[in-house]
Design an enzyme around this catalytic site. Structure first.
Site, PDB file in Angstrom:
ATOM      1  N   LYS A   1       0.845  -1.202   0.000  1.00 25.52           N
ATOM      2  CA  LYS A   1       0.000   0.000   0.000  1.00 25.52           C
ATOM      3  C   LYS A   1       0.878   1.249   0.000  1.00 25.52           C
ATOM      4  O   LYS A   1       0.689   2.160  -0.786  1.00 25.52           O
ATOM      5  CB  LYS A   1      -0.917  -0.034   1.227  1.00 25.52           C
TER       6      LYS A   1
ATOM      7  N   GLU B   1      10.504  -4.863   4.320  1.00 27.98           N
ATOM      8  CA  GLU B   1      10.530  -6.285   3.938  1.00 27.98           C
ATOM      9  C   GLU B   1      10.186  -6.433   2.458  1.00 27.98           C
ATOM     10  O   GLU B   1      10.885  -7.112   1.700  1.00 27.98           O
ATOM     11  CB  GLU B   1       9.496  -7.092   4.754  1.00 27.98           C
TER      12      GLU B   1
ATOM     13  N   GLY C   1      -4.880  -1.822   4.721  1.00 21.29           N
ATOM     14  CA  GLY C   1      -4.083  -2.963   4.258  1.00 21.29           C
ATOM     15  C   GLY C   1      -4.759  -4.296   4.528  1.00 21.29           C
ATOM     16  O   GLY C   1      -4.871  -5.150   3.656  1.00 21.29           O
ATOM     17  N   ARG C   2      -5.245  -4.474   5.753  1.00 17.17           N
ATOM     18  CA  ARG C   2      -5.825  -5.783   6.111  1.00 17.17           C
ATOM     19  C   ARG C   2      -7.234  -5.964   5.567  1.00 17.17           C
ATOM     20  O   ARG C   2      -7.867  -6.986   5.814  1.00 17.17           O
ATOM     21  CB  ARG C   2      -5.773  -5.967   7.621  1.00 17.17           C
TER      22      ARG C   2
ATOM     23  N   GLU D   1      -4.727  -6.545  14.698  1.00 18.26           N
ATOM     24  CA  GLU D   1      -4.211  -5.243  14.266  1.00 18.26           C
ATOM     25  C   GLU D   1      -5.333  -4.204  14.309  1.00 18.26           C
ATOM     26  O   GLU D   1      -5.102  -3.027  14.537  1.00 18.26           O
ATOM     27  CB  GLU D   1      -3.602  -5.332  12.856  1.00 18.26           C
TER      28      GLU D   1
ATOM     29  N   HIS E   1      -5.608 -32.630  17.601  1.00 21.55           N
ATOM     30  CA  HIS E   1      -4.496 -33.410  18.140  1.00 21.55           C
ATOM     31  C   HIS E   1      -3.366 -32.510  18.604  1.00 21.55           C
ATOM     32  O   HIS E   1      -2.240 -32.963  18.776  1.00 21.55           O
ATOM     33  CB  HIS E   1      -4.012 -34.404  17.075  1.00 21.55           C
TER      34      HIS E   1
ATOM     35  N   LYS F   1       9.426  -0.932  14.326  1.00 19.71           N
ATOM     36  CA  LYS F   1      10.024  -0.619  13.013  1.00 19.71           C
ATOM     37  C   LYS F   1      11.094   0.462  13.177  1.00 19.71           C
ATOM     38  O   LYS F   1      12.191   0.341  12.642  1.00 19.71           O
ATOM     39  CB  LYS F   1       8.948  -0.066  12.067  1.00 19.71           C
TER      40      LYS F   1
HETATM   41  O1  F6P Z   1       2.178  -4.209   9.885  1.00 16.53           O
HETATM   42  C1  F6P Z   1       1.882  -2.899   9.573  1.00 16.53           C
HETATM   43  C2  F6P Z   1       1.380  -2.733   8.190  1.00 16.53           C
HETATM   44  O2  F6P Z   1       1.274  -1.380   7.941  1.00 16.53           O
HETATM   45  C3  F6P Z   1       0.045  -3.434   7.932  1.00 16.53           C
HETATM   46  O3  F6P Z   1      -1.033  -2.735   8.372  1.00 16.53           O
HETATM   47  C4  F6P Z   1       0.112  -3.608   6.459  1.00 16.53           C
HETATM   48  O4  F6P Z   1      -0.837  -4.522   6.021  1.00 16.53           O
HETATM   49  C5  F6P Z   1       1.540  -4.062   6.286  1.00 16.53           C
HETATM   50  O5  F6P Z   1       2.261  -3.294   7.228  1.00 16.53           O
HETATM   51  C6  F6P Z   1       2.119  -3.878   4.923  1.00 16.53           C
HETATM   52  O6  F6P Z   1       2.071  -2.545   4.512  1.00 16.53           O
HETATM   53  P1  F6P Z   1       2.210  -2.136   3.001  1.00 16.53           P
HETATM   54  O7  F6P Z   1       1.117  -2.752   2.239  1.00 16.53           O
HETATM   55  O8  F6P Z   1       2.170  -0.649   2.996  1.00 16.53           O
HETATM   56  O9  F6P Z   1       3.550  -2.650   2.531  1.00 16.53           O
END
Ligand code: F6P
Length: 550
Positions: free
Chosen positions: A210, A216, A270-271, A356, A387, A515
């Protein structure tokens, strides 16, 4: 504007629920079932091919009535209407919350800042359709002219968990020859393991972020880009990389042509984004028809949520039941067990969605909260988890409310597998509810021919307190439409919980501190900056790791 003058735990509905809980703690569900033969019927709701049976909960008519009053006092109905109208209910970020617009099949206008958002949403949907079909049909080819059959989603959190869960859920519908992969973790193993299986000529990377600033995702995307360029050269990038983001500037900076970018908007959290182009891999894997069916299922749940009376409203009732245990029984956990192998990733997806969204301690009035908000969500696929953690669910010292999800018809009706599976899910909810008294355990041991000493030694170990609640959610079959319904149901349930707790379910400021600190520690680990301003533990750990890595 969106806060409430009175804290919810001071409201009359809350107080009433507190005294109701005292009463209900002494009541056994099995007695309520014995007394009322219509209990299951009374507490069962149906929507399309879905059934929710919430009768195995520690509730009676009075509790249900008090819970509905709580919803009324918390102005749940008004908040739902505000969300659907595009009001900026995400107050900390000053944003509308419009995942519902992404599946607004009727195309009714929805305005944000005076602008109808539907035309842009429809444009992106059309782009998803044409691109996914072109990839599936081999019309959009790789740089060397080969069909793209390995689809890799690079993203994390909401840019990974939703699509990954849905792609797996719809595995039975995958196009012939298509394989899907997900790279989320910064751990180089995630990238290395996926890339080791792939041929660059047939690989398409979808970089989902987003913000397009998530370390990452950018690091993984960079590694994949190098891998591709090493094999096929720089000009191959435009045929093997597309991006999904709200941030065109960063996409361009990264080196992906914005022609190859699928847009989404800051009114989609995002979620809550698997319905947007973040779900591109779903459309490629399962076909755009199925992607549309998933949107249609979600839309059916949206309409039900917006238009149903509170006492017939599935997500609202699930939220009230969750609040009931969370705030009045001091319960801290909630298990989701899907008896469908294809829903393996549902609990992981729900962990982000729920925790979240609702793991918050400041309310909409900018005050610290003194009541419990999000429960811990965990789960897995049945019967596997029977199990593993079910021992604790049956005989642990506190109870864990469960959602059991199961399709009546499996995608793989092999022999009697599915009937055994169905028997198990039904047995679990019944066993949890009924339990087995010490006297019942003793009489069972007696029938098995055990001695009096043996009976006395074992009867407590073999007893089950019962009275452990669960919801059973049955679908005829888990197709794309059902999946859409299921996910939208949980989104709305989460929203209602947040409304009752008077929190902003749509920001995630709690992920920022870690972060920030990681960014500070990185150069210290790499040796380019001295470790300081840390506690003695962190300082010592940095030193030890550096020594080990030498
Ligand atoms: O974990 C924090 C967060 O901002 C989430 O809300 C989001 O889904 C994820 O990181 C990834 O963010 P982005 O889509 O901006 O890379």
């Amino acid at each position: 504007m969106f806060g409430r003058s009175k804290e919810i735990n001071k409201s009359t509905a809350w107080k009433r629920l507190e005294s109701q809980a005292k009463k209900m703690r002494k009541i056994q569900m099995r007695d309520m079932f014995d007394k009322d033969p219509k209990r299951a019927e009374k507490y069962t709701l149906k929507l399309d091919n879905m059934v929710l049976d919430f009768s195995k909960n520690i509730i009676d008519d009075k509790t249900f009535e008090c819970l509905l009053k709580l919803a009324k006092q918390a102005k749940v109905k008004q908040k739902i209407e505000q969300m659907f109208a595009g009001d900026k209910i995400n107050i900390t970020e000053n944003r509308a919350v419009l995942h519902i617009a992404l599946r607004n099949k009727d195309n009714t206008p929805i305005y944000v800042d005076g602008k109808n958002v539907m035309p842009e949403i429809n444009n992106v949907l059309a782009k998803i359709k044409s691109f996914s079909e072109a990839v599936r049909l081999g019309k959009f080819k790789g740089h060397t002219g080969k069909k793209l059959t390995n689809i890799v989603n690079i993203g994390i959190g909401g840019s990974d968990l939703g699509p990954k869960m849905a792609v797996e859920a719809l595995r039975k519908y995958w196009g012939k020859g298509i394989n899907c992969y997900f790279i989320s973790n910064i751990d180089g193993t995630a990238c290395a393991e996926v890339l080791s299986k792939l041929d660059p000529e047939t690989t398409l990377f979808i970089v989902c972020s987003k913000t397009f600033t998530t370390i990452e995702t950018l690091t993984n995307a960079k590694t994949c880009r190098h891998w591709l360029v090493d094999a096929l050269g720089e000009p191959a990038v435009s045929k093997h990389f597309v991006a999904v983001s709200t941030n065109a500037k960063e996409v361009e900076k990264f080196g992906i042509d914005t022609e190859n970018m699928f847009e989404f908007w800051d009114f989609v959290g995002g979620r809550y984004s698997m319905w947007s182009a973040i779900g591109l891999i779903i459309a490629i894997a399962a076909g755009y028809d199925n992607f549309e069916k998933m949107l249609a299922g979600a839309n059916a749940m949206d309409k039900h949520f917006l238009n149903s009376e509170a006492d017939k409203n599935i997500p609202l009732i699930l939220a009230l039941i969750s609040v009931w245990y969370n705030n009045f029984f001091n319960v801290r956990n909630h298990a989701v067990v899907a008896y469908d192998q294809y829903l393996t990733y549902l609990p992981a997806y729900l962990q982000q969605l729920v925790m979240e969204s609702n793991g918050k301690f400041v309310n909409l009035d900018n005050k610290f909260i003194n009541y419990q908000t999000s429960p811990v969500i965990f789960g897995g696929a049945g019967t596997d988890v029977q199990h593993s953690f079910f021992q604790m669910i049956h005989q642990g010292t506190s109870f864990v409310p469960c959602d059991f999800i199961v399709p009546a018809i499996s995608h793989n009706e092999v022999g009697e597998h599915h009937e055994i599976l169905l028997a198990n899910v039904l047995a679990q909810s019944e066993a949890l509810m009924k339990g087995k008294t010490v006297a019942e355990a003793a009489s069972e041991l007696k029938s098995a021919g055990k001695s009096v000493d043996e009976i006395n030694r074992l009867k407590k170990y073999k007893s089950f307190k019962g009275n452990r609640p669960s919801n059973t959610i049955i679908f005829k079959k888990i197709d794309a439409y059902a999946l859409g319904m299921l996910v939208a149901m949980y989104e709305h349930k989460t929203f209602v919980e947040g409304v009752i707790w008077n929190i902003d379910s749509f920001d995630q400021m709690g992920v920022e501190l870690g972060k920030q600190m990681a960014l500070k520690i990185l150069p210290e680990l790499q040796g380019s900056r001295e470790s300081k301003d840390h506690d003695s533990s962190t300082k010592a750990l940095i030193k030890m790791i550096k020594k080990m890595r030498k």
